[in-house]
Motif scaffolding. Sequence first.
Motif, PDB file in Angstrom:
ATOM      1  N   MET A 282       0.854  -0.989  -0.089  1.00 24.43           N
ATOM      2  CA  MET A 282       0.050  -0.018  -0.070  1.00 24.43           C
ATOM      3  C   MET A 282       0.840   1.163   0.128  1.00 24.43           C
ATOM      4  O   MET A 282       1.857   1.332   0.433  1.00 24.43           O
ATOM      5  N   SER A 283       0.247   2.285  -0.680  1.00 29.80           N
ATOM      6  CA  SER A 283       1.414   3.591  -0.864  1.00 29.80           C
ATOM      7  C   SER A 283       1.044   4.336   0.305  1.00 29.80           C
ATOM      8  O   SER A 283       2.060   5.043   0.965  1.00 29.80           O
ATOM      9  N   SER A 284      -0.102   4.413   1.062  1.00 27.27           N
ATOM     10  CA  SER A 284      -0.379   5.344   2.206  1.00 27.27           C
ATOM     11  C   SER A 284       0.106   4.600   3.370  1.00 27.27           C
ATOM     12  O   SER A 284       0.168   3.222   3.196  1.00 27.27           O
ATOM     13  N   SER A 285       0.187   5.137   4.496  1.00 25.25           N
ATOM     14  CA  SER A 285       0.570   4.466   5.586  1.00 25.25           C
ATOM     15  C   SER A 285      -0.385   3.726   6.263  1.00 25.25           C
ATOM     16  O   SER A 285      -1.371   4.128   6.362  1.00 25.25           O
ATOM     17  N   LEU A 286       0.007   2.840   7.366  1.00 28.67           N
ATOM     18  CA  LEU A 286      -1.013   1.997   8.077  1.00 28.67           C
ATOM     19  C   LEU A 286      -1.314   2.583   9.496  1.00 28.67           C
ATOM     20  O   LEU A 286      -2.083   2.268  10.113  1.00 28.67           O
ATOM     21  N   ALA A 287      -0.118   3.176  10.041  1.00 30.81           N
ATOM     22  CA  ALA A 287      -0.063   3.596  11.227  1.00 30.81           C
ATOM     23  C   ALA A 287       0.948   4.898  11.118  1.00 30.81           C
ATOM     24  O   ALA A 287       1.821   4.848  10.358  1.00 30.81           O
ATOM     25  N   GLY A 288       0.746   5.727  12.095  1.00 31.59           N
ATOM     26  CA  GLY A 288       1.820   6.772  12.470  1.00 31.59           C
ATOM     27  C   GLY A 288       1.635   7.563  13.408  1.00 31.59           C
ATOM     28  O   GLY A 288       0.511   7.668  14.020  1.00 31.59           O
ATOM     29  N   GLY A 289       2.718   8.311  13.910  1.00 36.32           N
ATOM     30  CA  GLY A 289       2.425   9.124  15.206  1.00 36.32           C
ATOM     31  C   GLY A 289       3.841   9.749  15.549  1.00 36.32           C
ATOM     32  O   GLY A 289       4.599   9.925  14.733  1.00 36.32           O
ATOM     33  N   GLY A 290       3.792  10.121  16.618  1.00 32.46           N
ATOM     34  CA  GLY A 290       5.058  10.862  17.278  1.00 32.46           C
ATOM     35  C   GLY A 290       5.069  11.332  18.670  1.00 32.46           C
ATOM     36  O   GLY A 290       3.917  11.269  19.149  1.00 32.46           O
ATOM     37  N   ARG A 291       5.870  12.459  18.774  1.00 31.63           N
ATOM     38  CA  ARG A 291       5.865  13.004  20.145  1.00 31.63           C
ATOM     39  C   ARG A 291       5.404  14.310  19.919  1.00 31.63           C
ATOM     40  O   ARG A 291       6.118  15.199  18.938  1.00 31.63           O
ATOM     41  N   TYR A 292       4.345  14.791  20.648  1.00 26.99           N
ATOM     42  CA  TYR A 292       4.176  16.201  20.586  1.00 26.99           C
ATOM     43  C   TYR A 292       4.024  16.587  22.018  1.00 26.99           C
ATOM     44  O   TYR A 292       3.201  16.507  23.073  1.00 26.99           O
ATOM     45  N   ASN A 293       5.098  17.687  22.361  1.00 23.69           N
ATOM     46  CA  ASN A 293       5.457  18.019  23.918  1.00 23.69           C
ATOM     47  C   ASN A 293       4.670  19.216  24.091  1.00 23.69           C
ATOM     48  O   ASN A 293       4.651  19.533  25.358  1.00 23.69           O
TER      49      ASN A 293
END
Lengths: 417, 417
Positions: A282-293
């Motif tokens: 699949m071209s788009s991501s299946l999950a994602g995120g990160g740190r938002y302080n």
Amino acid sequence: METETLKGTKNYTPEEQILREKIIKIIKEVLERYGFNPIETPILQPYSLLSSKYGGGEEILKECYKLKDQGNRKLGLRYELTITLARYLNENPNIKLPFKRYEIGKIFRDGPVKKAREREFTQFDADIIGTNSKFADLEILSILEEVFKKLNIDVEIRLNDKKILFQILKYAGIEGDQNFQNSIILTIDKLEKIGRKGVEKELMQKGLDKNKISKIFKLIEISGKNEKILEELSKKINVDDIKEIVRLSKIQGLKKIKLSPSLARGLAYYTDLIFEVFSEKMSSSLAGGGRYNNLFKNLINKDLPSVGVSFGIDAIASILKPEKKSKVQSYLIPVGISAEKFLPIVKELRKNINTDFDLIGRGLSKNLEFADRNKIPYSIIVGEKELKEGKVKLKNMETGEEKVLSLEETVKIIKSI
Amino acid sequence: METETLKGTKNYTPEEQILREKIIKIIKEVLERYGFNPIETPILQPYSLLSSKYGGGEEILKECYKLKDQGNRKLGLRYELTITLARYLNENPNIKLPFKRYEIGKIFRDGPVKKAREREFTQFDADIIGTNSKFADLEILSILEEVFKKLNIDVEIRLNDKKILFQILKYAGIEGDQNFQNSIILTIDKLEKIGRKGVEKELMQKGLDKNKISKIFKLIEISGKNEKILEELSKKINVDDIKEIVRLSKIQGLKKIKLSPSLARGLAYYTDLIFEVFSEKMSSSLAGGGRYNNLFKNLINKDLPSVGVSFGIDAIASILKPEKKSKVQSYLIPVGISAEKFLPIVKELRKNINTDFDLIGRGLSKNLEFADRNKIPYSIIVGEKELKEGKVKLKNMETGEEKVLSLEETVKIIKSI
């Protein structure tokens, strides 16, 4: 009567829903193993919360559905689950930190429709709120690896640090306000999609000269093993934070982590670690995120550094194959016997297995066709003859094989599949 | 930043959410035993579907949230799950009938807020579509009895037939258009709430004379055992349909069914059997539904006689007591040992039990306080001493008891609770 499909919204059939529920169950189980608890926030939110300049940013706000209630209050439908978490935290000030919560819910975006991205879709978020600890980052990465292993999807978890991107800009001599810098970063993020040529062209259109562009590429194109990328980058910029995460990931035995210095993610509120999960399917991501302080400091004036991940249930479902068309395990067909005689059999079966039965008095062949079309694995046929023997006739709908058995034996066979 | 609670919408804490999920799980399991499959329909719907005159009726439409998308289409948020089922059936014309489906989803009503009735709330619907069979009605009643038994809530399932109400009007000599008749029926429905005096007064205000009113009461006030009510009613009107349902309920062994000739339910689209589930602990109903044989004919021009039930998850949750504050089973506290040493222990524990651990390097007492406040049943303390012995210290947070055990023994104890 207008009943046509509304573009960007979707009805899910049992087959699709059974698959989605399976995905949700796997993610839930992993998260609960990691000490997360469920919460739920409302879909309807004050528009002022959704439109805060510290929220998802202008791009997302354009796609926010707006409405008014009878009291003329301005409302909106939530476009993600992180911003509604702010209201939750505000309402529950006595939470012990760090707070590990997950939420599964519908979100809405009035934007262009593409594969696995509808206007109304289900998001599954998990966040650790109130700590800047690298162990929290590690928890999220470990969860990602475990979830996709359990889903049997081969993935790459691409990792970067927002601070690396800003340092790359500095190294390349790019100055200007936050908006300009963010816009350059968004172009860099397209490397995978539009290639080096495409990114160069866009950067030139945004006013960068060749020297600056070549300095950017010197750093974002570093490839190879994670350790090599870190070593190369560290000659020019500070990579201590992500180095520590890579070290912890190694202790934890994570295998799918791949440093990717061009990864940026769209949302403006990420401050440090960012990641996205890709499958070759699949071209788009299946999950994602990160740190938002800083998000909660800005939104609700609370210093709650946080890290989180979003799973796209529809995106994940779109690359998995449905296994079951129905949850029904057996279908009882009474042949010429009264309700007094077949209802107790149905009741007995339902103590152990999912059972449907002929509600409308069809003939045997019509009933078998019904069971077959609905992919119910077993039919159970009961007439006077079977009743007298205290037995039932069990028909395996796939092989066609028939056996005369006691109810007990029947249940045992059906339960074993 | 405006983050106050929006009236009529609610954040659910882990404690509340764990209870709601338990309720949903019980209902799902019963429905699946009865041969139902899950589907999902969108919240956003074309306003023309929601506002059809064959839908929920004017009362509900007043409370429908309306909005427009960027393409200027008129949309609305669904106010129930039966009307969105119409769109589902239209999109999936090849379903084998009867079709047993359930759906759990948010619905929205911009109306007055009261206990267990928010403006945004979760509804759980189950319907059998495409048959007029009394067995279908029996399935729904059996499910109701089983669900509330499993929820351990003592209930009365009040039963009536919409046709009985219209016959009572005829018997009392009341004529006039459908709207007038429906309005009289809505007043009769209030008997339980406002008493005989209140109903009489309202009926007089609507223009009925004493003779007509007394004829109505002669029939709606018949009380006693179901058989007696049927016998009395049958002297004046035809009660064959509900008599058959009572007969089948007896074969099925249902015990909570109570005929209630004044029961009407609000929605205009019910045609035959109607029912509502009451507990003494709450004035509003916990579940309700009935047979609606014309809805899909009117909405999508398909002859699909159907029967269904709605469970109010929030109403049910409001009379049950939460049992658990957290799904976390154990909390690992490392004391002066490195990540290399404690991360593998956390990993091992998570193979079997839900485990959180100290992410931020607090001291022992702060960590114990954290586990205690979050009602985590066990803490697991590991320092150099325990590591050397290949053991951990297990602390029961309720009794305070501590034991030094192997990891295996620890897991066994925690799993057993």
